[in-house]
Scaffold this motif. Sequence first.
Motif, PDB file in Angstrom:
ATOM      1  N   UNK A  21       0.835  -1.207   0.000  1.00  0.00           N
ATOM      2  CA  UNK A  21       0.000   0.000   0.000  1.00  0.00           C
ATOM      3  C   UNK A  21       0.866   1.252   0.000  1.00  0.00           C
ATOM      4  N   UNK A  22       2.008   1.202   0.685  1.00  0.00           N
ATOM      5  CA  UNK A  22       2.920   2.350   0.654  1.00  0.00           C
ATOM      6  C   UNK A  22       3.409   2.638  -0.751  1.00  0.00           C
TER       7      UNK A  22
ATOM      8  N   UNK B  76       9.817  -1.901  -4.092  1.00  0.00           N
ATOM      9  CA  UNK B  76       8.842  -2.707  -3.349  1.00  0.00           C
ATOM     10  C   UNK B  76       9.192  -4.192  -3.446  1.00  0.00           C
ATOM     11  N   UNK B  77       9.593  -4.639  -4.636  1.00  0.00           N
ATOM     12  CA  UNK B  77       9.957  -6.046  -4.824  1.00  0.00           C
ATOM     13  C   UNK B  77      11.199  -6.388  -4.009  1.00  0.00           C
ATOM     14  N   UNK B  78      12.204  -5.525  -4.074  1.00  0.00           N
ATOM     15  CA  UNK B  78      13.435  -5.758  -3.309  1.00  0.00           C
ATOM     16  C   UNK B  78      13.139  -5.849  -1.817  1.00  0.00           C
TER      17      UNK B  78
ATOM     18  N   UNK C 120       9.484   6.934   2.244  1.00  0.00           N
ATOM     19  CA  UNK C 120       8.097   7.344   2.006  1.00  0.00           C
ATOM     20  C   UNK C 120       7.169   6.134   1.970  1.00  0.00           C
ATOM     21  N   UNK C 121       7.618   5.059   1.346  1.00  0.00           N
ATOM     22  CA  UNK C 121       6.834   3.834   1.252  1.00  0.00           C
ATOM     23  C   UNK C 121       6.478   3.292   2.642  1.00  0.00           C
ATOM     24  N   UNK C 122       7.497   3.200   3.485  1.00  0.00           N
ATOM     25  CA  UNK C 122       7.289   2.669   4.835  1.00  0.00           C
ATOM     26  C   UNK C 122       6.472   3.632   5.691  1.00  0.00           C
ATOM     27  N   UNK C 123       6.732   4.938   5.543  1.00  0.00           N
ATOM     28  CA  UNK C 123       5.994   5.933   6.330  1.00  0.00           C
ATOM     29  C   UNK C 123       4.502   5.860   6.028  1.00  0.00           C
TER      30      UNK C 123
END
Length: 455
Positions: A76-77, A101-103, A241-244
């Motif tokens: 979702x991030x 995201x894949x990594x 940003x993805x994790x946040x």
Amino acid sequence: MNERSRMLSEDSIKKVLFKLSLPATVGMIVQALYSLVDTIFVGRALGAESVQGIAGITIAFPIQTIIMGIALTIGIGSASIISRSLGARVHERADIALGNAITAILALSIVMTILGVIYIEPLLRMFGATETIMPFAYDYTKIILYGTIFFAFSMTLNNIVRAEGNARVAMFTMVISAGLNIILDPIFIFGLNMGIKGAAIATVISQVVSALYILYYFTKGMSSFHFHIRYFVPHPEILKEMVTIGTSSFARSASGSLMVIVINNVLAVYGGDIPIAVFGVVNRLFMFTFMPMIGIVQGLQPIVGFNYGAKNYERVISSTALAMKITTVVSIAGFLLLFIFPNQLFSIFTTDQQLIEAGKAAMRIMALALPLVGFQIVGASIYQTLGKAKPAFFLSISRQVLFLIPLVLILPRFFELQGVWMAFPLSDGLSFLVTFVMLAKEYSLFKKDIHPDLS
């Protein structure tokens, strides 16, 4: 402007929401059959030990939820970044988000599998496993852990598929997985006489096939994304940003796991194996009720994310309002089903009359505030889609951590076992009020952006 971008920005909101939500909803309902089917077949296969078998799956549930939470954090991030990047027409940033995201999910899956296998027994005891439940919980969980990388990978990329507006492929990913699980469960559980181990093996095989299907989609040019080795190199700014943004999804899943752990341990004190099994069945029926609402939200997210990135705030408001109306209708229908037919629903899982009678009384109490849940689900997801991490995180933990867990710990002191069941409608009511106040404030900010002269 490609066809998907035009659809998200220009087509009728009703038409787009229906087009994106229907496949997502079908996929989520089928996905909900995963745990339901495992529980039904295990309950039927184990006969006199059905209570312990169902309770064993219930005890294992927090581990699956944590894995799902980490996958959703990344999925979702990254989907939020991708939706907004596509709306702003910054396509390379979307490609980088996919690669990162894949990594991230592959690395995290390996770590989760290793730690889970090493610490499986202490984890299950912490989650509330009694001596009679432990053998069933151990057999089921150990096999499930070996499928972590496939489950997490397909769940992460499924969110990205939806972010580019391809809800049908996302639906097929879940339908293939859950459908195969439904076919394999009776083969392994009854045909090969493997019991609860067979349910876990069927689940892992289904997850492997699902992961292979979604990998085929991305590598065979069906997606609009571009693959290049440099996109898989970690970008600290993208990952942060993805994790946040995705943290609220992890918080929701982690708080769900914490909630199950606390409730299992409280139930072990106030009733033992039967209440734990009752909670396991009711929790799965609730999940099945929630899945259509989550499917609607998944159809809503690319519309909101794209139009927010394009600064088309009127479309953001209109699509959100429509989704809230639909999810409220669905939540009311779910309440009526659970409240009117508890005996029939519990009888699907077991023939144990003591379990059925205990479950009937519990489910009617727990479902009292279910009509409010649709509004909450949409409200919590909106902040995440907009990239507003703090309010998204707060709403994600409010129901289960701030309200439900304290109530579960306090009310049984006065009402014993009934207090556990009473905590659910009370926490839903409090969470609804908090969500309503926060969204009312957000709505006023949107109106000022649309009509600056009102500020």
